[in-house]
Design a protein around this motif. Structure first.
Motif, PDB file in Angstrom:
ATOM      1  N   GLN A 138       0.838  -1.198   0.000  1.00 56.66           N
ATOM      2  CA  GLN A 138       0.000   0.000   0.000  1.00 56.66           C
ATOM      3  C   GLN A 138       0.874   1.249   0.000  1.00 56.66           C
ATOM      4  O   GLN A 138       1.842   1.347   0.745  1.00 56.66           O
ATOM      5  N   LYS A 139       0.545   2.200  -0.836  1.00 55.04           N
ATOM      6  CA  LYS A 139       1.369   3.398  -0.964  1.00 55.04           C
ATOM      7  C   LYS A 139       1.095   4.380   0.174  1.00 55.04           C
ATOM      8  O   LYS A 139      -0.038   4.551   0.597  1.00 55.04           O
ATOM      9  N   THR A 141       0.753   8.087   1.656  1.00 57.23           N
ATOM     10  CA  THR A 141       0.388   9.426   1.208  1.00 57.23           C
ATOM     11  C   THR A 141       0.851  10.413   2.281  1.00 57.23           C
ATOM     12  O   THR A 141       1.243  10.021   3.381  1.00 57.23           O
ATOM     13  N   TYR A 143      -0.999  12.209   3.963  1.00 60.91           N
ATOM     14  CA  TYR A 143      -1.947  12.106   5.074  1.00 60.91           C
ATOM     15  C   TYR A 143      -1.591  10.935   5.993  1.00 60.91           C
ATOM     16  O   TYR A 143      -1.652  11.054   7.215  1.00 60.91           O
ATOM     17  N   SER A 144      -1.241   9.788   5.418  1.00 60.13           N
ATOM     18  CA  SER A 144      -0.898   8.632   6.243  1.00 60.13           C
ATOM     19  C   SER A 144       0.410   8.859   6.989  1.00 60.13           C
ATOM     20  O   SER A 144       0.560   8.445   8.143  1.00 60.13           O
ATOM     21  N   GLY A 328      -7.321  11.226   4.096  1.00 61.18           N
ATOM     22  CA  GLY A 328      -6.491  10.773   2.977  1.00 61.18           C
ATOM     23  C   GLY A 328      -7.088   9.562   2.288  1.00 61.18           C
ATOM     24  O   GLY A 328      -7.095   9.465   1.051  1.00 61.18           O
ATOM     25  N   GLU A 329      -7.635   8.609   3.101  1.00 59.31           N
ATOM     26  CA  GLU A 329      -8.277   7.422   2.530  1.00 59.31           C
ATOM     27  C   GLU A 329      -9.519   7.811   1.728  1.00 59.31           C
ATOM     28  O   GLU A 329      -9.777   7.244   0.660  1.00 59.31           O
ATOM     29  N   LYS A 331     -10.060  10.669   0.148  1.00 61.46           N
ATOM     30  CA  LYS A 331      -9.639  11.286  -1.106  1.00 61.46           C
ATOM     31  C   LYS A 331      -9.132  10.227  -2.084  1.00 61.46           C
ATOM     32  O   LYS A 331      -9.394  10.300  -3.289  1.00 61.46           O
ATOM     33  N   GLN A 332      -8.400   9.236  -1.545  1.00 58.04           N
ATOM     34  CA  GLN A 332      -7.865   8.169  -2.400  1.00 58.04           C
ATOM     35  C   GLN A 332      -8.996   7.347  -3.009  1.00 58.04           C
ATOM     36  O   GLN A 332      -8.975   7.006  -4.190  1.00 58.04           O
ATOM     37  N   THR A 333     -10.004   7.015  -2.178  1.00 57.52           N
ATOM     38  CA  THR A 333     -11.149   6.241  -2.658  1.00 57.52           C
ATOM     39  C   THR A 333     -11.932   7.014  -3.712  1.00 57.52           C
ATOM     40  O   THR A 333     -12.361   6.461  -4.729  1.00 57.52           O
ATOM     41  N   LYS A 335     -10.736   9.264  -5.674  1.00 66.37           N
ATOM     42  CA  LYS A 335      -9.915   9.302  -6.876  1.00 66.37           C
ATOM     43  C   LYS A 335     -10.027   8.010  -7.662  1.00 66.37           C
ATOM     44  O   LYS A 335     -10.101   8.002  -8.895  1.00 66.37           O
ATOM     45  N   GLN A 336     -10.049   6.856  -6.937  1.00 67.64           N
ATOM     46  CA  GLN A 336     -10.157   5.555  -7.589  1.00 67.64           C
ATOM     47  C   GLN A 336     -11.494   5.404  -8.295  1.00 67.64           C
ATOM     48  O   GLN A 336     -11.578   4.816  -9.381  1.00 67.64           O
TER      49      GLN A 336
END
Length: 353
Positions: A138-139, A141, A143-144, A328-329, A331-333, A335-336
């Motif tokens: 897992q990348k 970010t 935020y993480s 962050g999660e 925003k990532q979701t 984006k996906q």
């Protein structure tokens, strides 16, 4: 509009609310019941560890409901179970690791106030992020990374005054060891969670609600078996009746505490799975994060625990870390979803349970 569960949107929300309530009981009640056991005279750490997963037979109830549902919809084609020998072995190994994690948490919980141990467990998110980076690639970010730093600072801040909230009868050495044990428990579970995700990724079959429950049941069974061995070696079974007679709340209430501890801890596992199934793992994590301050307040009220400035600042840093991570999660979701679902793992729902 009908959703993937084959239910109306309103019914799906009702199921989500029910599972959130079940999760709330487990997150808030589990640590409090453990502390109640210790405060009122309990001292068997292996027994306390066993109680965290000893309610695994309760998982048979939703599994039975799902099986009868399949019988109704699929008749003779309905499968009794979905777990394969390969997944069973992997789940069992993770279950043993969970049993060890239970022991570490129980040992630490016997020496620390709930308000302190809960804040330390909050650092689990940082360990999960690191574990996910190495295990499932897992990348990270920004935020993480920010969340990892904040949660680490929160744990370090608590360690500055290790004797500030030491319970009566606990030595400074035991307090420090308990502090370390809870951090080790958080780090170990931070590795276990990505490993569960790895099982899903390597399953080579559709991930259904039944399969998820079966994996959880096998893990809890293995953890319980591990703690049972510890109880036998430590002669806890012989000590239960003796401890019950000396329990501050009385013998009958001693057994009530044990039974409800097992039930409430199982609520955590079932509720977490239910929230993930009805919504997402993000929603499950957000629920646990939101319930953290409630657990803190309940511990202070019920057990009259001290809530120092260090704990207040540590709580603020932990909540900041949670918000940073889950934003962050989110925003990532999002984006996906915009880019397309080709990289997402497909999880079917009740229509394939």
């Amino acid at each position: 509009m009908e959703d993937q569960l084959g239910l109306s949107s309103n019914m799906r929300r009702i199921l989500l609310i029910i599972n959130c309530l079940i999760l709330s009981v487990g997150v808030c009640g589990g640590p409090l019941m453990m502390r109640l056991y210790y405060v009122e005279g309990g001292s068997r750490i292996w027994l306390s560890s066993w109680l965290q997963t000893g309610g695994w037979p309760l998982t048979l109830i939703p599994l039975a409901i799902l099986y009868f549902y399949r019988l109704k919809t699929e008749a003779f084609d309905a499968k009794l179970y979905f777990i394969t020998p390969r997944i069973f072995i992997a789940s069992f190994v993770l279950g043993v690791a969970t049993g060890l994690d239970d022991y570490l948490y129980s040992w630490g919980g016997s020496k620390l106030p709930v308000s302190t141990s809960s804040l330390l467990i909050a650092a689990q998110l940082a360990f999960t992020a690191v574990g996910a980076f190495f295990i499932v690639k897992q990348k990270f970010t920004s935020y993480s990374v920010n969340a990892v730093v904040l949660l680490t600072l929160g744990a370090v801040l608590l360690g500055i005054r290790t004797n500030g909230d030491r319970p009566d009868g606990v030595t400074s050495k035991d307090y420090i060891i308990g502090f370390i044990m809870v951090l080790l428990a958080a780090s170990l579970y931070g590795v276990i969670l990505p490993c569960i995700e790895l099982i899903y990724m390597k399953a080579k079959q559709v991930i259904t609600a039944t399969l998820v429950l079966e994996i959880q049941m096998v893990m809890c069974f293995a953890a319980t078996a591990f703690c049972t061995v510890g109880m036998i070696a430590n002669k806890d079974f012989q000590a239960i009746s003796r401890e019950a007679k000396q329990y501050n709340l009385g013998e009958s209430r001693y057994y009530i505490v044990l039974v409800w501890s097992a039930i409430i801890w199982q609520c955590f596992f079932v509720g977490a799975i239910g929230v993930i199934y009805c919504s997402s793992s993000l929603m499950s994590g957000v629920m646990i994060a939101v319930l953290l301050p409630i657990t803190e307040v309940l511990a202070v009220i019920i057990f009259n625990e001290k809530f120092s400035g260090e704990k207040g600042l540590s709580l603020f840093l932990c909540l900041w870390g949670f918000v940073s991570y889950f934003y962050g999660e989110f925003k990532q979701t999002k984006k996906q979803k915009i880019e397309g679902p080709e990289n997402e793992m497909t999880i079917t729902h009740i229509d394939s349970v």
